[in-house]
Scaffold this motif. Structure first.
Motif, PDB file in Angstrom:
ATOM      1  N   LEU A 197     -33.050   1.375  88.076  1.00  0.00           N
ATOM      2  CA  LEU A 197     -33.956   2.074  88.983  1.00  0.00           C
ATOM      3  C   LEU A 197     -33.726   1.573  90.400  1.00  0.00           C
ATOM      4  N   LEU A 198     -33.224   2.448  91.266  1.00  0.00           N
ATOM      5  CA  LEU A 198     -32.936   2.088  92.653  1.00  0.00           C
ATOM      6  C   LEU A 198     -34.082   2.421  93.595  1.00  0.00           C
ATOM      7  N   GLY A 199     -34.832   3.462  93.285  1.00  0.00           N
ATOM      8  CA  GLY A 199     -35.908   3.911  94.148  1.00  0.00           C
ATOM      9  C   GLY A 199     -36.415   5.252  93.664  1.00  0.00           C
ATOM     10  N   TYR A 200     -37.025   6.001  94.563  1.00  0.00           N
ATOM     11  CA  TYR A 200     -37.633   7.278  94.186  1.00  0.00           C
ATOM     12  C   TYR A 200     -37.378   8.344  95.256  1.00  0.00           C
ATOM     13  N   ALA A 201     -37.233   9.582  94.797  1.00  0.00           N
ATOM     14  CA  ALA A 201     -37.419  10.738  95.678  1.00  0.00           C
ATOM     15  C   ALA A 201     -38.929  10.957  95.759  1.00  0.00           C
ATOM     16  N   VAL A 202     -39.476  10.888  96.961  1.00  0.00           N
ATOM     17  CA  VAL A 202     -40.930  10.924  97.154  1.00  0.00           C
ATOM     18  C   VAL A 202     -41.296  12.150  97.992  1.00  0.00           C
ATOM     19  N   GLN A 203     -42.150  12.982  97.433  1.00  0.00           N
ATOM     20  CA  GLN A 203     -42.589  14.190  98.125  1.00  0.00           C
ATOM     21  C   GLN A 203     -43.875  13.879  98.873  1.00  0.00           C
ATOM     22  N   THR A 204     -43.742  13.482 100.132  1.00  0.00           N
ATOM     23  CA  THR A 204     -44.918  13.086 100.907  1.00  0.00           C
ATOM     24  C   THR A 204     -45.723  14.286 101.391  1.00  0.00           C
ATOM     25  N   ARG A 205     -45.028  15.390 101.694  1.00  0.00           N
ATOM     26  CA  ARG A 205     -45.694  16.598 102.161  1.00  0.00           C
ATOM     27  C   ARG A 205     -44.991  17.811 101.570  1.00  0.00           C
ATOM     28  N   GLN A 206     -45.748  18.931 101.411  1.00  0.00           N
ATOM     29  CA  GLN A 206     -45.143  20.151 100.888  1.00  0.00           C
ATOM     30  C   GLN A 206     -45.877  21.358 101.451  1.00  0.00           C
ATOM     31  N   TYR A 207     -45.129  22.433 101.698  1.00  0.00           N
ATOM     32  CA  TYR A 207     -45.748  23.676 102.134  1.00  0.00           C
ATOM     33  C   TYR A 207     -46.508  24.322 100.982  1.00  0.00           C
ATOM     34  N   ASP A 208     -47.588  24.984 101.319  1.00  0.00           N
ATOM     35  CA  ASP A 208     -48.324  25.776 100.331  1.00  0.00           C
ATOM     36  C   ASP A 208     -47.792  27.208 100.386  1.00  0.00           C
ATOM     37  N   SER A 209     -46.525  27.361  99.995  1.00  0.00           N
ATOM     38  CA  SER A 209     -45.863  28.662 100.097  1.00  0.00           C
ATOM     39  C   SER A 209     -44.720  28.708  99.092  1.00  0.00           C
TER      40      SER A 209
END
Length: 265
Positions: A197-209
């Motif tokens: 485990l090297l790290g993470y893809a982190v979704q901090t923000r996302q469009y509501d679309s």
């Protein structure tokens, strides 16, 4: 704060093989698990810090801008540092130093490390945690710029990258919901056993679309921080924007400082 490992300060005069050997030494010296004195739960919540009775930790964001010579070539790096405490900016400093080598994937810290160290020397406060616009353990030799700088200064550090340098996501990272994280594991391009485990893809923000989406950040431990905590911190410090606030403000300050220098030219 004195340099903990002066023998590992980036040296652009080294041959490539020597730089890569130094990175392996840095990775061996790095601690990819939590080793700090503050409560990470208070980082994005000043009220939690106040209720705990402890002083909020000092979190520093680092980013770079570049200056060009009369021929139009990039010849200097401007390293911008923003220190925050309790959600408020307490100090901004920068340093400008010559660029000694071109950009080479995997050797970013040998190009930009000395400007960063020079800027950190300008700080009047000691960081409890440093966030870098770049990779930590998500790196061919597990020693991205966040790991290199974290080990040299022996300060907890996190790499926050906009693109994936190496490693393999365990799931699809396209159009992730906000708050989701996807593990990034090592593969044959990384000096680590497959599946580390090297790290993470982190979704901090996302469009509501359904018609557009924001790509995740690739967050990894630099030094003295574990991968789960690194992802937690990135989420906690991202307010209204994709980037964690210390890095976003360092990016903005780098542009501001560059404009000031251009205006003096």
């Amino acid at each position: 704060m004195p340099t903990a490992r002066p023998d590992l300060v980036p040296d652009a005069s080294l041959e490539r093989d020597d730089m890569e050997a130094m990175q392996r030494e840095i990775a061996d010296a790095a601690v990819f698990e939590d080793d700090f004195d503050f409560d990470p739960a208070t980082l994005g919540d000043p009220l939690a810090a106040a209720s705990s009775g402890a002083d909020p930790p000092t979190v520093v964001g680092v980013d770079q801008s570049f200056l060009t010579n009369e021929a139009g070539d990039q010849d200097r790096a401007l390293s911008a540092v923003v220190a925050m405490r309790g959600g408020e900016v307490i100090e901004r400093v920068h340093a400008v130093t010559p660029l000694e080598i071109p950009y080479i994937p995997g050797l970013l810290s040998f190009r930009e490390g000395r400007p960063i160290l020079a800027a950190l020397e300008e700080l009047s406060v000691d960081p409890d945690l440093i966030l870098f616009d770049g990779s930590g353990r998500i790196h061919f030799r597990q020693a991205g710029i966040a790991t290199h700088m974290g080990v040299v200064r022996d300060v907890p550090s996190i790499g926050v990258a906009k693109s994936l340098l190496c490693g393999t996501p365990t799931e699809d990272t396209e159009n992730l919901p906000e708050g989701v994280r996807v593990p990034i594991e090592s593969n044959s391009r990384v000096d680590a056993p497959d599946g580390t485990l090297l790290g993470y893809a982190v979704q901090t923000r996302q469009y509501d679309s359904p018609n557009r989406y924001i790509n995740p950040l690739y967050v990894s431990p630099g030094h003295r921080v574990g991968p789960e905590t690194a992802a937690d911190v990135a989420l906690a410090l991202a307010s209204s924007y994709k980037l964690p606030e210390p890095v976003r403000l360092a990016d903005s300050y780098a542009d501001e400082a560059k404009r000031g220098l251009d205006g003096d030219a």
